[in-house]
Design a protein around this motif. Structure first.
Motif, PDB file in Angstrom:
ATOM      1  N   ILE A 167     -69.006  21.575  58.538  1.00 46.08           N
ATOM      2  CA  ILE A 167     -69.506  21.979  57.223  1.00 46.08           C
ATOM      3  C   ILE A 167     -69.918  20.782  56.379  1.00 46.08           C
ATOM      4  O   ILE A 167     -70.714  20.884  55.447  1.00 46.08           O
ATOM      5  CB  ILE A 167     -68.435  22.829  56.491  1.00 46.08           C
ATOM      6  CG1 ILE A 167     -69.084  23.560  55.300  1.00 46.08           C
ATOM      7  CG2 ILE A 167     -67.258  21.967  56.061  1.00 46.08           C
ATOM      8  CD1 ILE A 167     -68.156  24.556  54.626  1.00 46.08           C
ATOM      9  N   ASP A 168     -69.380  19.602  56.723  1.00 49.79           N
ATOM     10  CA  ASP A 168     -69.684  18.396  55.950  1.00 49.79           C
ATOM     11  C   ASP A 168     -71.020  17.770  56.331  1.00 49.79           C
ATOM     12  O   ASP A 168     -71.474  16.830  55.661  1.00 49.79           O
ATOM     13  CB  ASP A 168     -68.581  17.346  56.146  1.00 49.79           C
ATOM     14  CG  ASP A 168     -67.226  17.841  55.666  1.00 49.79           C
ATOM     15  OD1 ASP A 168     -67.199  18.657  54.730  1.00 49.79           O
ATOM     16  OD2 ASP A 168     -66.206  17.404  56.249  1.00 49.79           O
TER      17      ASP A 168
ATOM     18  N   ALA B  67     -62.269  22.529  69.031  1.00 51.32           N
ATOM     19  CA  ALA B  67     -61.239  22.888  68.048  1.00 51.32           C
ATOM     20  C   ALA B  67     -60.966  21.720  67.094  1.00 51.32           C
ATOM     21  O   ALA B  67     -60.671  21.923  65.908  1.00 51.32           O
ATOM     22  CB  ALA B  67     -59.954  23.291  68.771  1.00 51.32           C
ATOM     23  N   ARG B  68     -61.092  20.504  67.604  1.00 48.05           N
ATOM     24  CA  ARG B  68     -60.824  19.322  66.785  1.00 48.05           C
ATOM     25  C   ARG B  68     -61.940  19.048  65.781  1.00 48.05           C
ATOM     26  O   ARG B  68     -61.673  18.596  64.657  1.00 48.05           O
ATOM     27  CB  ARG B  68     -60.646  18.115  67.717  1.00 48.05           C
ATOM     28  CG  ARG B  68     -60.367  16.799  67.010  1.00 48.05           C
ATOM     29  CD  ARG B  68     -60.187  15.664  68.003  1.00 48.05           C
ATOM     30  NE  ARG B  68     -61.324  15.528  68.907  1.00 48.05           N
ATOM     31  CZ  ARG B  68     -62.468  14.920  68.566  1.00 48.05           C
ATOM     32  NH1 ARG B  68     -62.624  14.413  67.351  1.00 48.05           N
ATOM     33  NH2 ARG B  68     -63.447  14.830  69.439  1.00 48.05           N
TER      34      ARG B  68
ATOM     35  N   GLN C   2     -64.494  21.317  64.707  1.00 49.57           N
ATOM     36  CA  GLN C   2     -65.189  22.427  64.055  1.00 49.57           C
ATOM     37  C   GLN C   2     -65.032  22.415  62.532  1.00 49.57           C
ATOM     38  O   GLN C   2     -65.942  22.817  61.794  1.00 49.57           O
ATOM     39  CB  GLN C   2     -64.719  23.765  64.620  1.00 49.57           C
ATOM     40  CG  GLN C   2     -63.255  24.073  64.449  1.00 49.57           C
ATOM     41  CD  GLN C   2     -62.883  25.432  65.027  1.00 49.57           C
ATOM     42  OE1 GLN C   2     -63.735  26.302  65.167  1.00 49.57           O
ATOM     43  NE2 GLN C   2     -61.617  25.620  65.360  1.00 49.57           N
ATOM     44  N   ASP C   3     -63.898  21.933  62.025  1.00 45.50           N
ATOM     45  CA  ASP C   3     -63.694  21.913  60.575  1.00 45.50           C
ATOM     46  C   ASP C   3     -64.558  20.866  59.879  1.00 45.50           C
ATOM     47  O   ASP C   3     -64.725  20.905  58.657  1.00 45.50           O
ATOM     48  CB  ASP C   3     -62.222  21.656  60.253  1.00 45.50           C
ATOM     49  CG  ASP C   3     -61.327  22.828  60.640  1.00 45.50           C
ATOM     50  OD1 ASP C   3     -61.866  23.945  60.756  1.00 45.50           O
ATOM     51  OD2 ASP C   3     -60.121  22.628  60.842  1.00 45.50           O
ATOM     52  N   TYR C   4     -65.087  19.917  60.631  1.00 42.32           N
ATOM     53  CA  TYR C   4     -65.913  18.863  60.041  1.00 42.32           C
ATOM     54  C   TYR C   4     -67.386  19.252  59.968  1.00 42.32           C
ATOM     55  O   TYR C   4     -68.174  18.586  59.281  1.00 42.32           O
ATOM     56  CB  TYR C   4     -65.781  17.566  60.842  1.00 42.32           C
ATOM     57  CG  TYR C   4     -64.395  16.976  60.838  1.00 42.32           C
ATOM     58  CD1 TYR C   4     -63.935  16.225  59.759  1.00 42.32           C
ATOM     59  CD2 TYR C   4     -63.542  17.161  61.927  1.00 42.32           C
ATOM     60  CE1 TYR C   4     -62.655  15.674  59.763  1.00 42.32           C
ATOM     61  CE2 TYR C   4     -62.270  16.609  61.935  1.00 42.32           C
ATOM     62  CZ  TYR C   4     -61.835  15.868  60.860  1.00 42.32           C
ATOM     63  OH  TYR C   4     -60.572  15.332  60.861  1.00 42.32           O
TER      64      TYR C   4
END
Length: 599
Positions: free
Chosen positions: A133-134, A126-127, A129-131
């Protein structure tokens, strides 16, 4: 001559063209190897790992389920990192680890995925996953590890781990690949084939840069994974947890069996550990800590620890003597302490009294009658013949070899033969005075706690047992458990001989283990004290209850706890009450057991 040059050029061009056309025909029509190579470069094969089967207790309570984890995969050719320091901070890895893992992945294949970080927890996923895409070339593969909601029965359930190189070499089915998880101990190891399920495969189209372009041929060749089979264990979770609580701060074993079926109701190895420690990314570190622990929590005492049985073996001696006709209920001996030490009790005693009072000299004399039967004029040979005949009778009680429980690494104990004594003392150089300690379950004789509990089941059943086992049903089908666990084993002693034995064991409770008595549940039991040259003796107790309709047979072995009527008998009595009544009324006895710290 000049007029022929155009013709020669035309012929050469024609020949070259014909060769090229023939080669193209062979490549495109006759030979499909180049097509296959091209497709292999454009198709990505992704394994769909199945969920392992769940494990329940005998009452339907969940013991083991699957917990999702994530492997961060990398396609080296696509992977780009501008700020290495920041990347390592986000994903909590070192630069050295990143370089080493990426180099290995690139060496394997620049365009195929390889694991970069294994077993990421849901919290960490969860920590991060947003990274994702980079960073081109990264994607996540979902897998699962085991989780134990009750944190109980660790040694019985076992654990899974990454398959080793030697295990891969032994895998003739070619089911496993490097990085797969496999059952390594306990139920997980023994029932690996039932629990593992069937892998599925998905084929994805990727371009030359490794970018996912969707399913190959609309998923025509994809196969779905099949989850493993669910197992219903024989364990009673409430009884298991209660036994673990009673054994806290102690070293030893508790094994409880349903006599009529051989189903194991509780299997406690103390000290134990939280099975959740051996899951996820911290498996390696935690295993190392547990393996180095001086109290050996990974050592499965019920099936691996071997001890002298002590006085509980006198019951086996009594039954063999009765079946041989050497003993009768009226056979009487004096308590001659010049032969072997004993405690105060009425003197002399018959067989009933010998069992009730656990008279050592009685069994010294009875055993000599069994061994030295004057079948040879040579005293040494007579002892050898008698020992071997006696040993054959003992082996039928499930002693001297593994019982065949559905767990790996079961030890079989030891019932010494004449060959053993020939090796130690020399052929024809030993006699009864060499082996008399066997008469009271000491000397070179060794048994496991599981074998002790099985003896209690034999006494309860009046002469038979079913091999102890931990699984009651596979996918709800009771007929799918291995056939050997549904096969009755007879010990070769007539049932009527057990009447006296059971009555004497019921009276023995009031003789050597009065604290274990329950007012409205008749227990038949036998205490034992196994000698320990390194310190305090070990406390042993076996029992079954209720006497006239046995529902539970139990063996308790507490190391360094003194005589059997102390820790072992009290623990067994509380376990019996818990199983039969469902609750404990003797709180003072419970406090007495909990207060004992013998480690």
């Amino acid at each position: 001559m000049n007029d022929q040059r155009p013709l020669v050029i035309i012929i050469v061009i024609a020949i070259v063209g014909l060769v090229l056309l023939t080669k193209l025909f062979l490549i495109q029509v006759a030979d499909d190897s180049f097509l296959k190579k091209a497709e292999s470069n454009a198709i990505q094969r992704v394994v769909d790992h199945p969920y392992r089967g769940l494990v329940y207790d005998r009452n339907g309570k969940i013991l083991v389920y699957n917990y999702p984890i994530f492997d961060l995969m990398v396609i080296p050719r696509e992977f780009q990192v501008k700020d290495t320091t920041r990347f390592c901070e986000i994903f909590k890895i070192s630069k050295e680890y990143l370089k080493e893992t990426y180099t290995a992945a690139r060496k394997y294949s620049p365009v195929k995925p390889s694991p970069l970080i294994k077993q990421i927890s849901t919290t960490d996923f969860a920590r991060i996953q947003d990274y994702l895409i980079d960073y081109p070339g990264l994607f996540v593969m979902t897998r699962s590890v085991r989780s134990y909601p009750q944190a109980s029965a660790a040694n019985a359930l076992g654990y899974i781990g990454e398959i080793s190189g030697p295990q891969l070499e032994k895998d003739t089915t070619k089911y496993y690949r490097q990085g797969d998880y496999v059952g390594l101990s306990g139920i997980e190891g023994y029932y690996e084939n039932e629990l593992r399920g069937v892998k599925g495969v998905k084929y994805k189209l990727v371009n030359v840069r490794g970018v996912d372009k969707g399913p190959f041929k609309n998923g025509e060749f994809d196969t779905a994974s099949v989850a493993g089979k669910n197992l219903t264990s024989t364990l009673d979770l409430d009884l298991q947890q209660y036994g673990e609580m009673l054994m806290a701060g102690k070293r030893g074993s508790v094994v409880a069996i349903e006599p009529k079926t051989g189903e194991i109701l509780a299997m406690i190895s103390a000290p134990t550990y939280d099975p959740n420690l051996l899951t996820g990314a911290q498996f390696g570190a935690n295993y190392l800590l547990l393996n180095r622990d001086q109290d050996k929590p990974l050592f499965n005492r019920p099936i691996m620890a071997m001890y002298p049985p002590g006085s509980i073996f006198k019951i086996v001696q009594s039954l063999i003597g009765l079946q041989m006709g050497v003993l009768t209920p009226n056979t009487t001996f004096g308590c001659n302490r010049s032969l072997v030490a004993c405690h105060n009790h009425p003197n002399p005693v018959n067989l009933f009294g010998a069992i009730r009072n656990s008279c050592n000299p009685y069994y010294h004399q009875a055993y000599r009658m069994m061994i030295n039967r004057e079948v040879s004029t040579n005293t040494f040979k007579d002892t050898e013949i008698g020992l071997n005949a006696w040993r054959e009778s003992v082996l039928k009680f499930g002693l001297g070899g593994p019982l065949g429980i559905d767990m790996k690494n079961e030890k079989g104990g030891s019932i010494p033969s004449s060959k053993y004594y020939d090796r130690v003392y020399g052929e024809g150089r030993w006699k009864y005075s060499t082996i008399y300690s066997l008469s009271i379950g000491q000397g070179e004789m060794l048994v496991t706690p599981l074998q002790m509990a099985n003896l209690a089941a034999i006494f309860a059943n009046k002469g038979y047992y079913y091999p102890p086992h931990l699984i009651k049903a596979v996918d709800g089908d009771y007929e799918k458990i291995p056939v050997q666990f549904r096969t009755k084993m007879d010990v070769g002693v007539d049932a009527h001989h057990f009447d006296l034995i059971q009555d004497a064991m019921a009276e023995a409770i009031y003789g050597t283990a009065a604290r274990a008595a329950i007012s409205d549940i008749q227990i038949a039991g036998k205490t034992g004290t196994a000698q320990n040259p390194q310190g305090e003796d070990h406390s042993v107790f076996i029992a079954f209850a209720p006497k006239d309709d046995p529902k539970i047979a139990i063996a308790v072995y507490v190391e360094n706890a003194g005589w059997g009527g102390r820790a072992a008998a009290s623990t067994a009595s509380l376990m019996i009450e818990k199983y039969i009544r469902g609750s404990i009324t003797r709180l003072a006895l419970e406090e007495y057991v909990l207060a004992g710290k013998f480690m």
